[in-house]
Design a protein around this motif. Structure first.
Motif, PDB file in Angstrom:
ATOM      1  N   ALA A  20      54.246  64.190 -11.181  1.00 62.67           N
ATOM      2  CA  ALA A  20      54.378  65.634 -10.995  1.00 62.67           C
ATOM      3  C   ALA A  20      54.538  65.890  -9.501  1.00 62.67           C
ATOM      4  O   ALA A  20      55.428  65.334  -8.864  1.00 62.67           O
ATOM      5  N   LEU A  21      53.635  66.675  -8.926  1.00 64.64           N
ATOM      6  CA  LEU A  21      53.691  66.943  -7.499  1.00 64.64           C
ATOM      7  C   LEU A  21      53.438  65.687  -6.673  1.00 64.64           C
ATOM      8  O   LEU A  21      53.895  65.578  -5.527  1.00 64.64           O
ATOM      9  N   ASN A  22      52.711  64.710  -7.246  1.00 67.83           N
ATOM     10  CA  ASN A  22      52.397  63.489  -6.503  1.00 67.83           C
ATOM     11  C   ASN A  22      53.651  62.731  -6.070  1.00 67.83           C
ATOM     12  O   ASN A  22      53.668  62.083  -5.024  1.00 67.83           O
ATOM     13  N   LEU A  23      54.720  62.814  -6.841  1.00 66.92           N
ATOM     14  CA  LEU A  23      55.949  62.112  -6.474  1.00 66.92           C
ATOM     15  C   LEU A  23      56.531  62.673  -5.179  1.00 66.92           C
ATOM     16  O   LEU A  23      56.991  61.918  -4.308  1.00 66.92           O
ATOM     17  N   LEU A  24      56.498  63.984  -5.028  1.00 64.71           N
ATOM     18  CA  LEU A  24      56.973  64.608  -3.794  1.00 64.71           C
ATOM     19  C   LEU A  24      56.055  64.265  -2.624  1.00 64.71           C
ATOM     20  O   LEU A  24      56.524  64.017  -1.506  1.00 64.71           O
ATOM     21  N   ILE A  25      54.750  64.229  -2.872  1.00 65.77           N
ATOM     22  CA  ILE A  25      53.793  63.888  -1.812  1.00 65.77           C
ATOM     23  C   ILE A  25      54.046  62.472  -1.298  1.00 65.77           C
ATOM     24  O   ILE A  25      54.026  62.211  -0.090  1.00 65.77           O
ATOM     25  N   VAL A  26      54.311  61.539  -2.206  1.00 62.54           N
ATOM     26  CA  VAL A  26      54.568  60.154  -1.807  1.00 62.54           C
ATOM     27  C   VAL A  26      55.902  60.037  -1.068  1.00 62.54           C
ATOM     28  O   VAL A  26      56.041  59.223  -0.136  1.00 62.54           O
ATOM     29  N   ALA A  27      56.881  60.846  -1.457  1.00 59.13           N
ATOM     30  CA  ALA A  27      58.214  60.738  -0.860  1.00 59.13           C
ATOM     31  C   ALA A  27      58.239  61.208   0.594  1.00 59.13           C
ATOM     32  O   ALA A  27      59.106  60.761   1.357  1.00 59.13           O
ATOM     33  N   VAL A  28      57.333  62.087   0.984  1.00 61.40           N
ATOM     34  CA  VAL A  28      57.362  62.633   2.352  1.00 61.40           C
ATOM     35  C   VAL A  28      57.113  61.546   3.401  1.00 61.40           C
ATOM     36  O   VAL A  28      57.909  61.385   4.337  1.00 61.40           O
ATOM     37  N   PRO A  29      56.020  60.750   3.322  1.00 61.10           N
ATOM     38  CA  PRO A  29      55.853  59.690   4.332  1.00 61.10           C
ATOM     39  C   PRO A  29      56.937  58.621   4.264  1.00 61.10           C
ATOM     40  O   PRO A  29      57.300  58.035   5.287  1.00 61.10           O
ATOM     41  N   ALA A  30      57.477  58.345   3.081  1.00 60.25           N
ATOM     42  CA  ALA A  30      58.583  57.390   2.989  1.00 60.25           C
ATOM     43  C   ALA A  30      59.805  57.910   3.734  1.00 60.25           C
ATOM     44  O   ALA A  30      60.521  57.148   4.404  1.00 60.25           O
ATOM     45  N   THR A  31      60.051  59.212   3.629  1.00 56.79           N
ATOM     46  CA  THR A  31      61.158  59.822   4.375  1.00 56.79           C
ATOM     47  C   THR A  31      60.923  59.728   5.873  1.00 56.79           C
ATOM     48  O   THR A  31      61.849  59.432   6.648  1.00 56.79           O
ATOM     49  N   LEU A  32      59.697  59.978   6.296  1.00 52.00           N
ATOM     50  CA  LEU A  32      59.377  59.875   7.725  1.00 52.00           C
ATOM     51  C   LEU A  32      59.526  58.439   8.222  1.00 52.00           C
ATOM     52  O   LEU A  32      59.972  58.208   9.361  1.00 52.00           O
ATOM     53  N   ALA A  33      59.167  57.461   7.401  1.00 45.11           N
ATOM     54  CA  ALA A  33      59.338  56.064   7.794  1.00 45.11           C
ATOM     55  C   ALA A  33      60.809  55.754   8.060  1.00 45.11           C
ATOM     56  O   ALA A  33      61.155  55.091   9.052  1.00 45.11           O
ATOM     57  N   ALA A  34      61.688  56.232   7.179  1.00 47.94           N
ATOM     58  CA  ALA A  34      63.118  56.020   7.389  1.00 47.94           C
ATOM     59  C   ALA A  34      63.615  56.762   8.624  1.00 47.94           C
ATOM     60  O   ALA A  34      64.457  56.252   9.378  1.00 47.94           O
ATOM     61  N   TYR A  35      63.102  57.968   8.856  1.00 45.83           N
ATOM     62  CA  TYR A  35      63.531  58.745  10.024  1.00 45.83           C
ATOM     63  C   TYR A  35      63.167  58.039  11.329  1.00 45.83           C
ATOM     64  O   TYR A  35      64.012  57.905  12.233  1.00 45.83           O
ATOM     65  N   PHE A  36      61.946  57.553  11.438  1.00 48.28           N
ATOM     66  CA  PHE A  36      61.534  56.863  12.667  1.00 48.28           C
ATOM     67  C   PHE A  36      62.327  55.566  12.868  1.00 48.28           C
ATOM     68  O   PHE A  36      62.677  55.211  13.999  1.00 48.28           O
ATOM     69  N   ALA A  37      62.612  54.870  11.777  1.00 51.03           N
ATOM     70  CA  ALA A  37      63.396  53.640  11.892  1.00 51.03           C
ATOM     71  C   ALA A  37      64.818  53.935  12.357  1.00 51.03           C
ATOM     72  O   ALA A  37      65.372  53.223  13.206  1.00 51.03           O
ATOM     73  N   ALA A  38      65.431  54.979  11.793  1.00 49.76           N
ATOM     74  CA  ALA A  38      66.790  55.333  12.197  1.00 49.76           C
ATOM     75  C   ALA A  38      66.839  55.801  13.648  1.00 49.76           C
ATOM     76  O   ALA A  38      67.765  55.447  14.396  1.00 49.76           O
ATOM     77  N   ARG A  39      65.862  56.576  14.057  1.00 48.98           N
ATOM     78  CA  ARG A  39      65.842  57.080  15.439  1.00 48.98           C
ATOM     79  C   ARG A  39      65.679  55.926  16.429  1.00 48.98           C
ATOM     80  O   ARG A  39      66.343  55.892  17.470  1.00 48.98           O
ATOM     81  N   THR A  40      64.818  54.965  16.109  1.00 47.14           N
ATOM     82  CA  THR A  40      64.643  53.809  17.000  1.00 47.14           C
ATOM     83  C   THR A  40      65.917  52.971  17.075  1.00 47.14           C
ATOM     84  O   THR A  40      66.226  52.391  18.126  1.00 47.14           O
TER      85      THR A  40
END
Length: 487
Positions: free
Chosen positions: A33-53
């Motif tokens: 339910a909402l937990n899937l969106l909660i888990v996806a947020v830090p995964a998105t941030l992980a990809a963002y920091f990797a791409a920026r670096t």
């Protein structure tokens, strides 16, 4: 097509990967339910920091795909029905792959999800090297990561022991944090691994994506005008003749259908919907191959291509409208089902693709692959937000009010999203329709993060007015058997 090996994994990415794994372990074991969106947020941030670096700046389309992918994960939080949620999750993964790769061409749009799977093993090795580099030092992120890991282990172990020793403390923990009991440890460890591996794969893809856009599909050999245009002109004439009949018969009303075909209103509607849906799909294939072999050296050839294919697209739109109208007629006669609402949604999406192809013929086709992908994502999101099970129940309640016919057998297949509409039925029909759904929900509530809004609303209605009927009542009454004859 592979980019160079990525640089060292950023510390911020490792932290987000760890958070993703922990949230997956704690939240995903009780349902989606909402937990899937909660888990996806830090995964998105992980990809963002990797791409920026790695020196990759987010582009407008990449941001659009990322936001759209997260928006699609709202559907499981809102709807109890599994089928629109499944479509939303699959579409979210597809949009995430587009955001990570930044593809623009047809091969890139179609193949980009494979890049995430390609990064699973590579991401694990990349992350392991980053952890080893930081774990060995006495300074930097190594001590912090070790301290966080030890703190999490201590909290889980002693929290579970104290919860088992005192019921009041267990109730307090149950209201504040997810269940971390030892009984489901193997399953939660698996979820932890899945969360970490998935986040690392996304981050590695963002840092070193596969360049799918470098795949080049050679254009077919251009044909002569007669060889290319004559079959399409003949097809246009056939479409025009069919559409003329549709405009005079189908849109002429019930009496016109009876006079010209000798069929009933619903039988005529049922007779040709699937053929028209297949005709729409085949038309898209015809357009694809026609463009591959179209003459393109002379300006007159290009004008011919636009004229012939533009006419075919315009005539196909009438076929789409005819198919949708036929299904609407059939729904008026026999009610709405999941199959009927699904195929109508597909037909409308195909119509949208044809409109996009017509626009590409005027303004160019570079944006067409991304526009088609965006239209699919918007359609899936709209489909989930409309609550198809709720719409089915509402339409069939209206039909009951008009005809007195209702299919209780089919209602048992609906999810909790249908309860608000079914609550409008009079008794005992209301209880007969809601009781199977209430039995499926049970009495035990799930945690807040694993309970959809649709389930929460249904529980409130059922608790306020519990379904109650005498034995045998739901097995009698007016049930329209013809309603179930075309699912």
């Amino acid at each position: 097509m592979r980019a160079g090996p990525p640089g060292p994994v950023p510390t911020a990415t490792l932290g987000c990967v760890l958070v993703t794994g922990l949230l997956s372990m704690l939240l995903l074991g009780d349902g989606l339910a909402l937990n899937l969106l909660i888990v996806a947020v830090p995964a998105t941030l992980a990809a963002y920091f990797a791409a920026r670096t790695a020196g990759r700046r987010p582009r407008p389309w990449s941001l659009t795909w990322a936001v759209g992918g997260l928006a699609l994960l709202v559907v499981p939080a809102l709807r109890d029905a599994g089928w629109p949620s499944f479509l939303a999750i699959v579409s979210s993964v597809a949009l995430a792959s587009l955001a990570l790769h930044g593809c623009r061409t047809w091969p890139g749009v179609l193949l980009s999800p494979l890049g995430i799977f390609d990064s699973i093993l590579r991401g694990l090795g990349w992350g392991w090297r980053g952890v080893r580099e930081r774990a060995g030092g006495a300074r930097g992120a190594g001590p912090v990561l070790r301290a966080v890991a030890v703190a999490v282990v201590l909290l889980l172990v002693f929290g579970a022991l104290f919860a088992g020793a005192d019921a009041a403390f267990a109730d307090l923990l149950g209201e504040l944090i997810p269940d971390a009991s030892l009984s489901g440890s193997p399953w939660r460890v698996l979820l932890l691994i899945v969360g970490v591996v998935g986040a690392l794969a996304a981050a590695h893809t963002a840092a070193a994506p596969v360049r799918w856009d470098r795949l080049v599909v050679k254009r077919g050999r251009a044909r002569g005008r007669v060889e290319w245009a004559l079959p399409l002109i003949v097809l246009n004439v056939l479409f025009a003749a069919f559409n003329a009949v549709q405009l005079t018969v189908l849109f002429g009303g019930y009496d016109s259908v009876l006079d010209k075909t000798g069929l009933s209103y619903a039988a005529y509607a049922r007779q040709g919907f699937w053929q028209l849906l297949l005709a729409t799909l085949l038309t898209l294939l015809v357009i694809v191959f026609a463009l591959r072999w179209a003459p393109r050296d002379d300006p007159r050839d290009r004008r011919l291509v636009r004229a012939v294919l533009g006419t075919l697209c315009a005539l196909t739109l009438v076929v789409v409208a005819s198919a949708v109208r036929r299904m609407d007629m059939y729904v008026e006669a026999y009610g709405l089902t999941r199959l009927r609402i699904s195929v109508v949604g597909i037909e409308l999406w195909l119509g949208a693709i044809i409109l996009l192809i017509m626009a590409a013929g005027v303004w160019g086709a570079r944006w067409l692959p991304r526009a088609v992908a965006a239209s699919a994502a918007v359609g899936v999101l709209a489909f989930g937000l409309l609550s198809p099970d709720g719409l089915i129940a509402e339409r069939n309640v209206q039909r009951y009010e008009e005809t007195g016919k209702f299919d209780f057998d089919y209602t048992r297949q609906l999810s909790a999203d249908a309860v608000p509409a079914l609550d409008k039925l009079p008794e005992p029909q209301r209880s007969c329709a809601i009781k199977p759904i209430a039995d499926g929900l049970g009495t035990e509530r799930g945690p807040w993060y694993a309970t959809s809004l649709g389930e929460s609303r249904a529980r409130r209605i059922i608790e306020a007015r519990p379904p109650s009927v005498a034995p045998g009542v739901c097995g009698t009454g007016s049930v329209d058997t013809s309603y179930s004859s075309y699912r």
